[in-house]
Design an enzyme around this catalytic site. Sequence first.
Site, mmCIF file in Angstrom:
data_model
loop_
_atom_site.group_PDB
_atom_site.id
_atom_site.type_symbol
_atom_site.label_atom_id
_atom_site.label_comp_id
_atom_site.label_asym_id
_atom_site.label_seq_id
_atom_site.Cartn_x
_atom_site.Cartn_y
_atom_site.Cartn_z
ATOM 1 C CD GLU A 43 -2.685 1.094 2.631
ATOM 2 O OE1 GLU A 43 -3.735 1.760 2.669
ATOM 3 O OE2 GLU A 43 -2.278 0.398 3.591
ATOM 4 C CE LYS A 49 -7.518 1.146 3.468
ATOM 5 N NZ LYS A 49 -6.345 1.740 4.164
ATOM 6 C CB CYS A 65 -4.420 -1.711 4.371
ATOM 7 S SG CYS A 65 -3.508 -1.589 5.953
#
Length: 270
Positions: free
Chosen positions: A43, A114, A155
């Site tokens: 990331e 995300k 994540c």
Amino acid sequence: MTKILAAVVQLQSTEEKSRNVDAAARLVTEAARRGASFVALPELFNCIGRWEAVVAAAEPISGPTSQRMSELAANLGITLLAGSIAEQSEVAGKIYNTSLLFGPDGRQLACYRKRHLFDVDVPDKVTVRESEFVMPGQEIVGTTLPDFTLGQSICYDLRFPELFRALADRRADVIAVPAAFAFGTGCDHWEVLLRARAIENQAFVIAPNQHGRHTPTLQSYGRSMIIDPWGTVLTTAADGESLALAELDFQRLQDIRRHLPALAHRRDGQ
């Protein structure tokens, strides 16, 4: 079915974009030299640190970083998951946290933003307000490749099993989790959650993580991993900037799904 060699690249990125991209390119090249045909970066691999610096470093798609990753994939003849970068958004002062997938010809195959933003305050461990600077994505992204179907996450998405089940419904064989997983929570939760997502969804999980201190107050856990559909950790990266490689055996994946058909046993799709 077939086997491929996959690699996770672990970085200790900073706010210095050119240095980070060069480090990423060097390790991706080394992974390809060692035989990996699928390589994944972590990331915010091209810039991580103070949110103000990350926002200032944001790029359009396609911009300098994505163009270089496209060229790198094409030059090496690999499928490259460009972890995530800060993508410019339509809202001033905010970005998307965006993961890009490039094929062996350099063509962009997928773009995932995300969905779940890291707004937490865990005493003595980590305090972050990602939503102050990042816009959430909306789409669930699965991409059919020649050898397997890839599902994408980033994540904090790891803590939301419903996203992974939606990727399983899209027949994901491999789920990528590029991360900058906080050191404070990573010690307790990183491996446990990765293995759980692999077992629940009977998929390989490929998890390239950032490592070490990025600023005096921001530290990532490292321990980048590749996990098989049984939940077995196939490889773990050493501390620091490093590589970890493992073979993905898709016949084993099919055998696990056939002998323990949990996904087929769900009631009313649940």
